[in-house]
Design an enzyme around this catalytic site. Structure first.
Site, mmCIF file in Angstrom:
data_model
loop_
_atom_site.group_PDB
_atom_site.id
_atom_site.type_symbol
_atom_site.label_atom_id
_atom_site.label_comp_id
_atom_site.label_asym_id
_atom_site.label_seq_id
_atom_site.Cartn_x
_atom_site.Cartn_y
_atom_site.Cartn_z
ATOM 1 N N SER A 62 0.796 -1.224 0.000
ATOM 2 C CA SER A 62 0.000 0.000 0.000
ATOM 3 C C SER A 62 0.830 1.275 0.000
ATOM 4 O O SER A 62 0.291 2.367 -0.136
ATOM 5 C CB SER A 62 -0.953 0.010 1.204
ATOM 6 N N LYS B 142 -7.085 3.794 8.233
ATOM 7 C CA LYS B 142 -6.109 4.739 7.675
ATOM 8 C C LYS B 142 -6.677 6.162 7.651
ATOM 9 O O LYS B 142 -5.980 7.125 7.966
ATOM 10 C CB LYS B 142 -5.718 4.298 6.270
#
Length: 806
Positions: A704, A747
């Site tokens: 990511s 996140k």
């Protein structure tokens, strides 16, 4: 050595006159005599008994007095184990005796024939060596001068019982002894003889010897003789009943049969009562006909076994297991959907997917009535309430609750049970817990299913395949029970932390529901509504004593915990409560409220610090977003350039293989498209590249950070500034495409906590943003991209940093 009767004692019946009291020739002025202590026997006036002598003092006494014709005092010991008796070890009433004969046996022992004469009371011991001496006072016999008819009847009964006991137990000289007893009319002698030879208990004998009145002594003797004769008759009855069953193969059961007969005499056989109880329980069972037939068959086997047989307990346990299971017994489900929702909301904050799934199941069950229960697997990090959710589900449905911890389970028999041929066999945990629940449709928690192991005893996970398959568990087969049992109505809920350790066939049988970690706002609500009141009550505090604002709870979460769940938060709140409890117990004033700046006094120094956005003053420093087991975090990707031939790439920061590959992929992509970014071709040959991801001690992996690394490299090669308050996450391909990543909710919240207000995501991650509550997204701007070129346009400014490298 002990002083006790010979192994075979032949009663010696002496000739005596009807009024003889055996005291003739005794100097009644004697006050001190030698004392011979005896074990296991009591001497009576007029009775002659052989005694084996072994102790040193007793031998000294016999050698000294055997030839002098002196009389000795014979007293029985209270405790037969004492070798050197003191006065307190002897009974106080004894008998003066003549030493009739001394015989030295071939085995070294000495046998003495003693003739009892008159009773005395031992006042005190006056000598200890070489043998005992004692001061005595004689006791006169209280013999009726003109016996009445009652006394004569008592004596007649004593004679009859003596003859019966002798005929039943003594094979020697039956007729002569019976004739001598019938013709002897000396009441004192008959009572003494019967007491000495027909009774076995020393305490009873001593009690009779201490009784002064002959009539009272006769009555007591008659009672004891009756008991003795009844015991002899009972033994004979037992022998008669068991004699038919005794042969060469059945000798080992002889004592068992005697016990059984005694139990019957005392009021029935325990085994019969147990079997009757099983029959009564079976009458209340609503089980299938096939099960009823098997039960009757096994109960019939049990009835044929002897209660003392080793197989009896095994068969009894099996039959009890059959009758103890809740065959076709179901609790009534509560179909009130609003009630179920209230229960779930009361006990757990958040977890909307799980609650929705339970409500859906309850709705279908309400409509269809006979739906097979689903197999749900709740997976997620520790401390998020997976196990405790089972309690709430059981209460909401109105079902019983049972839980089995599978952590470390490595024996297949724990699930399926052992076969009955093994010693100590029993059914598995599934049926055992159903038996405990008492119903066939409980909420059954299979805790820590991901921690099941296997060894040479089999694979428990493979045994769980049948349990957790709705098409198979209606005929679940336990090796011990050996009868199919229907588990299709049980609501199984498995919990796991990591799905990677669960076998694929087992995963395929379960409906997976992720219980992700709580965000900070949810943790604050959970602490305020649940944890603070619970810990205050546990620590003896009331609501007025504890005032914990949400800002303080938020400070505890940020500075003193790092977890997905609330277990550590609960411990910190408990620690704070202990401090308050100490103050209250010490009569100190409690604070009106606990502010964030006061936490240092209660919880100590700050344990964790959150990463904060550090600005954009440097080229090559880009903010990324990462998911961890304890929630979302921001991370910084730093790229620096140094002159050197060959364009060497260095990666640091404890990176995993996937993350290293993302860095190499980013560099290759930039190298291939250098012209698009305004990068000179020779820079890749003359500058070395170093990529670092703080914090270096923490392992990091995953794809990511791909777009973050590309942006960091382009910023370093061009020395352009990165847009302030911007973070990003996404995977890249060699063609420059941006791919979606996971953990978006965590996140996003990490970015918001760090002061980020713009976030770059893959276009496909927009669906994840739509699922997050709008209140968590206030102040954030999202940019959805599909290509790395879009990322660079959004992230980098045309302005260069101060003091660029070139």
């Amino acid at each position: 050595m002990t002083d006790e009767p010979m192994d075979i004692v032949i009663p010696i019946l002496t000739d005596c006159d009807n009024d003889d009291d055996f005291s003739e020739g005794i100097d009644k002025q004697i006050t001190e005599v030698p004392i011979l202590p005896l074990r296991n026997m009591v001497l009576f006036p007029g009775v002659a008994l052989p005694v084996m002598i072994g102790r040193t003092k007793s031998m000294n006494l016999i050698k000294d007095k055997a030839n002098s014709k002196a009389m000795i005092g014979v007293v029985c010991q209270r405790d037969m184990e004492v070798d050197e008796p003191k006065q307190e070890d002897l009974y106080t009433v004894g008998v003066i005796a003549d030493v009739l004969r001394v015989l030295d046996m071939s085995d070294g022992m000495t046998t003495v024939l003693l003739q009892g004469r008159k009773r005395f009371e031992l006042q005190e011991l006056t000598q200890d060596e070489p043998y005992l001496k004692g001061r005595i006072s004689f006791i006169d016999e209280q013999v009726p001068e003109n016996p009445d008819r009652e006394f004569k009847a008592v004596m007649s009964n004593i004679k009859d019982l003596m003859i019966k006991i002798m005929m039943a137990t003594n094979e020697l000289a039956k007729r002569e002894l019976a004739h001598a007893i019938k013709n002897n009319n000396n009441a004192l002698y008959l009572v003494s003889y019967a007491s000495a030879n027909q009774l076995n208990d020393v305490a009873d004998k001593q009690m009779l010897l201490a009784t002064n009145n002959l009539k009272d002594r006769a009555y007591k003797l008659l009672t004891l003789l009756n008991k003795e004769f009844q015991m002899i008759e009972l033994k004979a009855s037992i022998q008669m009943k068991t004699q038919e069953d005794i042969d060469k193969q059945q000798k080992e059961y002889f004592l068992q049969q005697q016990i059984k007969t005694i139990q019957e005499e005392l009021g029935g056989n325990t085994g019969d009562r147990d079997i009757q109880d099983l029959k009564e329980k079976a009458m209340t069972k609503k089980w299938p006909m096939a099960v009823a037939e098997i039960f009757d068959k096994e109960l019939h086997k049990l009835q044929r076994l002897h209660p003392q047989s080793p197989d009896y307990s095994v068969q009894m346990q099996y039959v009890q297991t059959i009758v103890g299971l809740p065959w076709e017994t179901y609790s009534t489900d509560n179909f009130n959907l609003n009630h179920a929702r209230r229960i779930l909301d009361r006990d757990h904050y958040g977890l909307e997917k799980v609650k929705e799934r339970i409500i859906e199941h309850l709705a279908v069950l309400k409509l269809k009535k006979d739906m097979k229960s689903p197999i749900i697997c709740l997976y997620g990090p520790p401390g998020v309430g997976k196990t405790s959710l089972g309690h709430s589900i059981a209460e909401a449905l109105g079902r019983k609750y049972v839980r089995v911890s599978l952590g470390g389970l490595h024996d297949e028999a724990e699930i399926r049970g052992h076969r009955r041929t093994y010693i100590g066999a029993m059914c598995g945990r599934i049926l055992k817990n159903l038996q405990k629940a008492g119903t066939s449709n409980p909420v059954f928690i299979l805790d820590e299913i991901d921690k099941v192991t296997n060894d040479f005893k089999g694979d428990p996970a493979a045994a769980l395949l049948e349990v957790l398959d709705p098409e198979q568990n209606s005929t679940f087969h336990d090796n011990y029970l050996d009868i199919d049992y229907d588990l299709s109505h049980v609501m199984f809920i498995a919990t796991a932390n990591n799905l990677n350790t669960i076998s694929q066939p087992l995963l395929d049988r379960m409906e997976l529901i992720e219980v992700s970690g709580y965000i900070q706002e949810e943790k604050v609500e959970i602490a305020a509504k649940h944890l603070v009141p619970k810990e205050a009550e546990i620590h003896g505090l009331n609501k007025k004593d504890v005032k914990l604002p949400k800002k303080t709870i938020q400070a505890i979460i940020e500075s003193y915990t790092r977890e997905s769940g609330v277990r550590e938060l609960d411990k910190k709140i408990a620690k704070l409560m202990r401090k308050l409890a100490f103050k209250k117990a010490s009569d100190e004033a409690l604070p009106s409220q606990i502010k964030p700046e006061d936490l240092h006094d209660y919880l100590g120094p700050v344990e964790y610090t959150r990463d904060k956005y550090q600005g954009n003053a440097y080229a090559g420093v880009v903010t990324g977003l990462a998911w961890t087991a304890v929630g979302g975090e921001i991370l910084f990707v730093e790229t620096s350039l140094s002159k050197g031939k060959g364009g060497k790439l260095t990666l640091t920061g404890n990176l995993g293989d996937v993350m290293k590959e993302s860095a190499m992929l980013a560099l290759e992509y930039i190298h291939a498209h250098a012209a698009l970014f305004g990068i000179a071709e020779d820079m890749f040959e003359n500058w070395n590249v170093h990529i670092h991801v703080p914090e270096g001690a923490i392992p990091k992996d995953g794809p990511s950070a791909g777009i973050t690394m590309v942006t960091s490299l382009v910023s370093a090669f061009t020395q352009r500034k990165v847009k302030s308050n911007l973070a990003m996450t996404g995977e890249i391909t060699l063609r420059g495409k941006v791919l979606p990543v996971g953990g978006i909710r965590e996140k996003i919240l990490a970015a918001k906590r760090a002061g980020i207000n713009e976030i770059i995501l893959c276009k496909e991650n927009q669906k994840d943003i739509d699922e997050i509550k709008p209140e968590y997204l206030k102040g954030l701007t999202f940019h959805y991209v599909t290509d790395i070129q879009e990322v660079i346009k959004l992230a980098l400014l045309d302005e260069k940093v101060e003091n660029p490298l070139f």
